[in-house]
Design a protein around this motif. Structure first.
Motif, short mmCIF file in Angstrom:
data_model
loop_
_atom_site.label_atom_id
_atom_site.label_comp_id
_atom_site.label_asym_id
_atom_site.label_seq_id
_atom_site.Cartn_x
_atom_site.Cartn_y
_atom_site.Cartn_z
N GLY B 75 0.84 -1.20 0.00
CA GLY B 75 0.00 0.00 0.00
C GLY B 75 0.87 1.24 0.00
O GLY B 75 2.10 1.16 -0.05
N ALA B 76 0.22 2.40 0.07
CA ALA B 76 0.98 3.65 0.01
C ALA B 76 1.95 3.77 1.17
O ALA B 76 3.05 4.31 1.02
CB ALA B 76 0.04 4.84 -0.01
N GLN B 77 1.54 3.27 2.34
CA GLN B 77 2.44 3.41 3.48
C GLN B 77 3.10 2.09 3.80
O GLN B 77 2.48 1.04 3.74
CB GLN B 77 1.68 3.76 4.76
N SER B 78 4.34 2.19 4.19
CA SER B 78 5.02 1.02 4.73
C SER B 78 4.89 1.10 6.25
O SER B 78 4.08 1.86 6.78
CB SER B 78 6.50 1.10 4.35
N ALA B 79 5.73 0.35 6.93
CA ALA B 79 5.74 0.43 8.40
C ALA B 79 6.47 1.68 8.87
O ALA B 79 6.45 2.01 10.05
CB ALA B 79 6.41 -0.81 8.97
N LYS B 80 7.08 2.40 7.93
CA LYS B 80 7.95 3.52 8.32
C LYS B 80 7.29 4.50 9.30
O LYS B 80 7.90 4.82 10.33
CB LYS B 80 8.48 4.23 7.07
N PRO B 81 6.07 4.99 8.99
CA PRO B 81 5.52 6.01 9.89
C PRO B 81 5.24 5.50 11.30
O PRO B 81 5.11 6.30 12.23
CB PRO B 81 4.23 6.46 9.21
N VAL B 82 5.11 4.19 11.46
CA VAL B 82 4.82 3.66 12.79
C VAL B 82 6.02 3.85 13.71
O VAL B 82 5.90 4.30 14.85
CB VAL B 82 4.44 2.16 12.71
N SER B 129 7.36 -8.83 2.92
CA SER B 129 8.78 -9.14 2.96
C SER B 129 9.63 -7.92 2.59
O SER B 129 10.66 -7.65 3.21
CB SER B 129 9.06 -10.29 2.00
N CYS B 130 9.18 -7.16 1.57
CA CYS B 130 9.95 -5.96 1.18
C CYS B 130 9.99 -4.98 2.34
O CYS B 130 11.00 -4.32 2.59
CB CYS B 130 9.35 -5.31 -0.07
N ASP B 131 8.87 -4.88 3.06
CA ASP B 131 8.83 -3.92 4.16
C ASP B 131 9.62 -4.40 5.37
O ASP B 131 10.16 -3.59 6.13
CB ASP B 131 7.38 -3.63 4.53
N LEU B 132 9.72 -5.72 5.54
CA LEU B 132 10.60 -6.24 6.59
C LEU B 132 12.04 -5.84 6.28
O LEU B 132 12.80 -5.42 7.16
CB LEU B 132 10.56 -7.77 6.60
N THR B 282 9.86 10.01 -2.05
CA THR B 282 10.60 9.88 -0.78
C THR B 282 9.64 9.69 0.39
O THR B 282 9.97 9.05 1.37
CB THR B 282 11.51 11.10 -0.52
N ALA B 283 8.42 10.25 0.26
CA ALA B 283 7.44 10.08 1.34
C ALA B 283 6.95 8.64 1.41
O ALA B 283 6.79 8.09 2.51
CB ALA B 283 6.26 11.03 1.14
N VAL B 284 6.73 7.99 0.26
CA VAL B 284 6.24 6.61 0.29
C VAL B 284 7.37 5.60 0.41
O VAL B 284 7.14 4.45 0.76
CB VAL B 284 5.37 6.26 -0.94
N CYS B 285 8.60 6.03 0.15
CA CYS B 285 9.74 5.11 0.24
C CYS B 285 9.88 4.61 1.67
O CYS B 285 9.91 5.39 2.61
CB CYS B 285 11.04 5.81 -0.17
N PRO B 286 9.95 3.28 1.85
CA PRO B 286 10.01 2.75 3.21
C PRO B 286 11.39 2.92 3.86
O PRO B 286 11.53 2.61 5.04
CB PRO B 286 9.68 1.27 3.02
N THR B 287 12.38 3.38 3.10
CA THR B 287 13.70 3.53 3.72
C THR B 287 14.18 4.98 3.79
O THR B 287 15.10 5.27 4.55
CB THR B 287 14.77 2.70 2.97
#
Ligand SMILES: Cc1cc2nc3c(=O)[nH]c(=O)nc-3n(C[C@H](O)[C@H](O)[C@H](O)COP(=O)(O)OP(=O)(O)OC[C@H]3O[C@@H](n4cnc5c(N)ncnc54)[C@H](O)[C@@H]3O)c2cc1C
Ligand code: SF4
Ligand code: FES
Lengths: 270, 388
Positions: B75-82, B129-132, B282-287
């Motif tokens: 989805g648009a967000q990864s776990a990053k914002p958490v 897996s990509c987000d892990l 860069t906002a949606v990038c999980p890294t």
């Protein structure tokens, strides 16, 4: 990321837009540092910017900063009167490691405010002058009125056997000194390139041409060091602003060897 | 611990067990036409029966016509914002006649009640897996050298339920980056449990692999059966089929050298004619981890301090110096982004900054595709080499 509080003990004008502040910690000990390192200096409610330490590394109390007022934050910092409390984080980054030049010649090339970050290293050399062969300070400023540390320049030349050469971009009225760019001083100074450590600080273009001038004189690429300037928000490698390709200038720099920088600073907008 | 099997009711029991242990459970849910992460308490909130169509510059939900709970891609967000909220208090202080004082830590913490992260610890349900891999990268970036204390605390407390991708999107390329589609221990951030959804008619179930003691404990709270050889084989099949249906491909061999050598390529100017420098990527990038620091002042001007907010190398003032911007042109900013992500990151952190999630492609309003631009650079380099 929380600053320590330092109180301004004294503030001395250097030029019309530059002042040198002496600061002491409100609590705790002095800030030990290596020549070439910088702090993130905070004017409360205004902002925080990177400023090099320009004092004596063997006597870190007071903490000395020379600040040129160019924008809101530097103006607030340079204008801080004695008694004002400023925030200090650091010291951060790599130093000049001028001691690597022991046994040979050391050439300092400074442009404008760039003399401030070099001063601690020049002092280090003067304090152990016998360890070094020829020492030169080559300094360029915009006008004679923009010259920093006139007393120091005289003392280094008079008491420490340092070749001090000064040039300005625009001479005016009573100026009897040299007019021209600092690279011309590099071409002319009396050092032996093969045994020289060259330390350069100033605007990026000036550093690029000074480095080339040093190489022309036979200085090895890995014996030329530049202090890079990039936007800095954190100072600790977390905010990303200071990146220069693979380097975090705040952690891997600001002082970096020319052999590492050469492919980077020769490219526009990297 | 041997793999186990649960059904949809078991997923609810898992959510309940995590809630009972005090976690805020964050999982995928449908909101305004997209799948986003949000606190959930019930399986009913998961995107049951929803898949997605993703292409460069395009994202649409699609009814799958089945009961899949995890039948969609990133989805648009990864776990990053958490773990790495868009805004975070660094410290608070008070103006005094001669300067300022810094508020004591505990006072600062009181003000964090409405801060992101106040409802931690988190249990993340359905981490791809990509987000892990991305969480693993952020762990290295944010705690490897100079630890970001708030991030480290949120991470250490978190419980992670990973999930195998069954239906990758049109912009996915995790097979190329070696980060998916199936979570594997030792690849990316550690996780506690991994689910693989088995959608067989009449036997909708989930293989549960257990990779931590905490995971075993939580699984012990709920009913599960032991996995059969058929279950294991079915799960392998899901992952194999997903791996064969990647929407994109990225040749990673020698990518660092390729990008370093391409600093003056005409590609950057070409991209600049399309790139809006909007910073969506860069906002949606999980890294992506870049931040700015802002001064905040209350209305009276007496309470002030500093906040850290997300920033982007596409922002015009990101590289501001007195006297101008280092990266004034859009082309130079795109070059920074792509070169950092795929090349400089390797020198900085010993790993690529790209996990193949495809978000930057999907969410680019100009449909700019990092895999395409990388291929163009590679072709250009090959052509140059072929010149006499
Ligand atoms: C390692 C290092 C050492 C420095 N040492 C000194 C020194 O000893 N003396 C001195 O006078 N100046 C020094 N500078 C430059 C000084 O940091 C800038 O002049 C200052 O940041 C300008 O901020 P401002 O708000 O006053 O000006 P503005 O031009 O209005 O800047 C606006 C914002 O841009 C950012 N910014 C602008 N210029 C710079 C810059 N050069 N570096 C980082 N961020 C910037 C800041 O976030 C600032 O708040 C140094 C810079 C670096 C990177
Ligand atoms: S790509 Fe840009 S925003 Fe992302 S981490 Fe790198 S410099 Fe920061
Ligand atoms: S100043 Fe923040 S990473 Fe260098």
């Amino acid at each position: 990321m929380v600053p320590r509080r330092f109180v301004v003990r004294s503030s001395r004008p250097d030029t019309r837009d530059t002042r040198t502040l002496e600061l002491s910690p409100v609590d705790g000990g002095p800030l030990a540092f290596d020549a070439g390192q910088f702090t993130m200096l905070l004017a409360f409610g205004v902002g925080e910017v990177p400023i090099s330490i320009s004092g004596d590394p063997t006597a870190p109390d007071p903490l000395v900063h020379t600040i040129r007022a160019v924008g809101p934050v530097s103006r607030a910092l340079a204008g801080a009167s004695p008694g004002t409390v400023l925030g200090v984080r650091g010291p951060f980054g790599t130093g000049w490691s001028v001691g690597d030049g022991r046994g040979g010649d050391v050439v300092f090339v400074a442009g404008g405010i760039g003399l401030a970050p070099l001063r601690p290293a020049i002092r280090e050399v003067c304090a152990a002058r016998a360890d070094y062969a020829h020492v030169a300070v080559l300094y360029g400023a915009r006008t004679p009125d923009d010259l920093l540390y006139a007393d120091d320049l005289q003392r280094w030349a008079g008491e420490h056997d340092v070749e001090v050469q000064v040039t300005v971009d625009h001479g005016q009225h009573a100026w009897r000194g040299r007019v021209g760019v600092v690279t011309e001083l590099v071409a002319r100074a009396r050092f032996d390139g093969a045994r020289t450590l060259g330390l350069v600080c100033g605007p990026e273009v000036m550093m690029r041409y000074s480095a080339l001038a040093l190489l022309d004189r036979g200085v090895r690429k890995d014996r030329v060091r530049l202090s890079m300037e990039r936007n800095m928000q954190c100072g600790v490698g977390l905010c990303g602003h200071c990146q220069l390709r693979e380097y975090f200038v705040c952690v891997d720099g600001p002082v970096l060897p020319y052999d590492a920088l050469e492919p980077l600073i020769s490219r526009a907008e990297l | 611990m041997e793999p186990r099997v649960i059904d949809t009711a078991g997923v609810q029991a898992l959510v309940d067990a995590l809630l009972a242990r005090g976690y805020t459970v964050v999982g995928p849910t449908v909101r305004s036409g997209a799948i986003v992460n949000a606190p959930i308490t019930s399986v009913e909130q998961l995107p049951r029966g929803w898949g997605d169509d993703q292409e460069a510059g395009r994202y649409r939900l699609r009814g799958r016509g089945d009961d899949a709970l995890f039948g969609f891609a990133s989805g648009a967000q990864s776990a990053k914002p958490v773990f790495f909220p868009t805004e975070e208090v660094l410290w608070r202080g008070r103006r005094t006649p001669d300067g300022f004082t810094v508020e004591a830590e505990d006072l600062q913490d009181d003000r964090r009640d409405d801060q992101p992260g106040a409802d931690a610890p988190y249990a993340l349900l359905g981490v791809r897996s990509c987000d892990l891999a991305a969480i693993g990268i952020q762990d290295t970036v944010l705690t490897g050298r100079r630890p970001d204390a708030a991030y480290a605390a949120r991470r250490a407390a978190a419980f992670v339920v990973a999930v195998t991708c069954s239906d990758p999107g049109g912009t996915c390329f995790c097979v190329s980056t070696g980060t998916g589609p199936r979570p594997g221990p030792g690849r990316g951030a550690p996780y506690d449990l991994a689910l693989t959804e088995l959608l067989e008619p009449g036997a909708h179930r989930f293989l549960v692999e257990v990779t931590s003691d905490r995971g075993a404990e939580v699984l012990g709270d709920i009913g599960s059966t032991s996995a059969t050889a058929a279950d294991l084989e079915a799960a392998d099949g899901v992952a194999d089929r997903a791996a064969r249906r990647m929407g994109r491909e990225l040749e990673t061999d020698g990518l660092k050298e390729l990008l370093y050598a391409a600093a003056e390529s005409p590609v950057w100017d070409d991209v600049a004619t399309r790139c809006l420098a909007c910073a969506n990527c860069t906002a949606v990038c999980p890294t992506c981890f870049c931040t700015d620091v802002e001064d905040v002042t209350d209305l009276t001007g007496s309470l002030a301090g500093r906040n850290r907010v997300w920033d982007s190398c596409f922002d015009a003032d990101f590289s501001l110096l007195h006297g101008g911007r280092v990266r004034a042109s859009t082309g130079s900013r795109y070059r920074q982004w792509m070169t950092h992500k795929l090349a400089a990151w390797i020198d900085q952190f010993g790993m690529s900054g790209c996990v193949g999630c495809g978000r930057c492609i999907t969410w680019c309003p100009a449909a700019i595709d990092i895999t395409h631009e990388a291929a163009v650079l590679r072709r250009e380099a090959a052509e140059q080499e072929a010149l006499p």
